[in-house]
Design an enzyme around this catalytic site. Sequence first.
Site, PDB file in Angstrom:
ATOM      1  N   HIS A  40       0.834  -1.213   0.000  1.00  0.00           N
ATOM      2  CA  HIS A  40       0.000   0.000   0.000  1.00  0.00           C
ATOM      3  C   HIS A  40       0.861   1.252   0.000  1.00  0.00           C
ATOM      4  CE1 HIS A  40       1.115  -0.284   4.245  1.00  0.00           C
ATOM      5  NE2 HIS A  40       0.828   1.005   4.350  1.00  0.00           N
ATOM      6  N   GLN A  43       0.376   5.811   0.779  1.00  0.00           N
ATOM      7  CA  GLN A  43      -0.491   6.809   1.390  1.00  0.00           C
ATOM      8  C   GLN A  43      -0.497   8.077   0.543  1.00  0.00           C
ATOM      9  OE1 GLN A  43      -0.593   7.498   5.616  1.00  0.00           O
ATOM     10  NE2 GLN A  43       0.888   5.851   5.968  1.00  0.00           N
TER      11      GLN A  43
HETATM   12  P1  H2U Z   1       1.669   2.744   7.013  1.00  0.00           P
HETATM   13  O1  H2U Z   1       2.009   1.370   7.405  1.00  0.00           O
HETATM   14  O2  H2U Z   1       2.500   3.244   5.829  1.00  0.00           O
HETATM   15  O3  H2U Z   1       1.688   3.668   8.161  1.00  0.00           O
HETATM   16  O4  H2U Z   1       0.185   2.718   6.439  1.00  0.00           O
HETATM   17  C1  H2U Z   1      -0.898   2.124   7.080  1.00  0.00           C
HETATM   18  C2  H2U Z   1      -1.932   3.202   7.194  1.00  0.00           C
HETATM   19  O5  H2U Z   1      -3.204   2.590   7.296  1.00  0.00           O
HETATM   20  C3  H2U Z   1      -1.730   4.052   8.442  1.00  0.00           C
HETATM   21  O6  H2U Z   1      -1.581   5.400   8.061  1.00  0.00           O
HETATM   22  C4  H2U Z   1      -3.996   3.316   8.204  1.00  0.00           C
HETATM   23  C5  H2U Z   1      -3.008   3.826   9.240  1.00  0.00           C
HETATM   24  O7  H2U Z   1      -3.478   5.032   9.813  1.00  0.00           O
HETATM   25  N1  H2U Z   1      -5.019   2.446   8.759  1.00  0.00           N
HETATM   26  C6  H2U Z   1      -6.345   2.813   8.693  1.00  0.00           C
HETATM   27  O8  H2U Z   1      -6.648   3.888   8.167  1.00  0.00           O
HETATM   28  N2  H2U Z   1      -7.327   1.998   9.200  1.00  0.00           N
HETATM   29  C7  H2U Z   1      -7.064   0.809   9.817  1.00  0.00           C
HETATM   30  O9  H2U Z   1      -7.969   0.135  10.249  1.00  0.00           O
HETATM   31  C8  H2U Z   1      -5.658   0.348   9.959  1.00  0.00           C
HETATM   32  C9  H2U Z   1      -4.596   1.188   9.359  1.00  0.00           C
END
Ligand code: H2U
Length: 369
Positions: A181, A183
């Site tokens: 993934h 962001q």
């Molecule tokens: P990173 O591992 O690059 O941080 O990305 C995972 C992102 O996914 C992280 O920013 C989001 C986290 O906030 N996330 C959600 O929005 N919802 C979830 O239920 C789990 C993770």
Amino acid sequence: MERAAEHQHIRYNPLRDDWVLVSAHRMKRPWQGQVEKPVQEDVPRHDPSNPLCPGATRANGKVNPEYESTFVFDNDFPALEPDAPEPDVGDHPLFQSASAQGVWAPEHWVCSHRTSPPSPSKVMCFHPWSDMTLPLMALPEIRAVIDKWAELAVELGATYPWVQIFENKGAMMGCSNPHPHCQVWASNFLPNEARLEDRTQREHLQAHGQPLLLEYGRLEAQRKERLVVENTDWLVVVPYWAVWPFQTLLLPRRHVTRLQDLSTDERDSLASIMKRLLTKYDNLFEVSFPYSMGWHGAPTGPHLGEDCGHWLLHAHYYPPLLRSASVRKFMVGYEMLAQAQRDLTPEQAAQRLRSLPEEHYRTRAGATP
Ligand code: H2U
Ligand code: ZN
């Protein structure tokens, strides 16, 4: 460049207007420092408890669709929110703050039949499988990622001045979830890196009559000593001023300023060059190579109507590994207090990456995929 490999010197980075110390002879020093734990490569393909997987429930209780390609959702823990209250502006020049929210011209979202502005913090899954990474994906699958990036750049760039697309890959780079993934964070202000590159590129065009990175890419395409991979539309170099050991810069050959302006052919050739670069990265230490990468292009929102000809779209790749899957470069001591320093030269790094096969080590004959 023979002498560069043996003698220390400093190199100028025209994009950041700063210098890097190159001291190649230090590669010979013994390493008794930190060794990272071996990277866990046996990620399950589907884990119903992983909030990024198809059909899984996220932290906010929402259930992901059974997606089969890319999937974008609003970050449940956003660093940027569209409706943050205005801060106190500060009562002294040494104590300044400013708003860090989306600037919303309501006519934009009313015209596009929105009842509320899009969230400025998104998560985008690249693929339904958690054990997949970009270099292992098929070209049409990577192309779908590129198309979605361009779509988000248009959607959020309609009003936000800066849309930062970035991927943190690997636990070593702070990635919290093994599912492939990236962001997207959009802001009403130009972040520091964007502001700096806007200034240096603008000044270069004024002084030399050519966009900085367009001129740089053409020179690197002729000189070849820092080239890693190239095709008709793109080239990847270890920049002359690289700081991280295997840092690269991905540049288009055409003067294109934003992701959304790439033609269909350029998107296909981008998918191809990304796969080739990332396969080489993985093959370097036979590990899923960690990095932070991100796209930089001309600012958007109110800047869409301005002349942004000084910009060239590009992507930076910043991988932390230095000499093996377990020994990383630290940006500490001298880097924090004086300036960036690197050990092997950019030419040596490019040479090593260039010489690596373009077939992924996990799909080579005899390998367990
Ligand atoms: P990173 O591992 O690059 O941080 O990305 C995972 C992102 O996914 C992280 O920013 C989001 C986290 O906030 N996330 C959600 O929005 N919802 C979830 O239920 C789990 C993770
Ligand atoms: Zn940049």
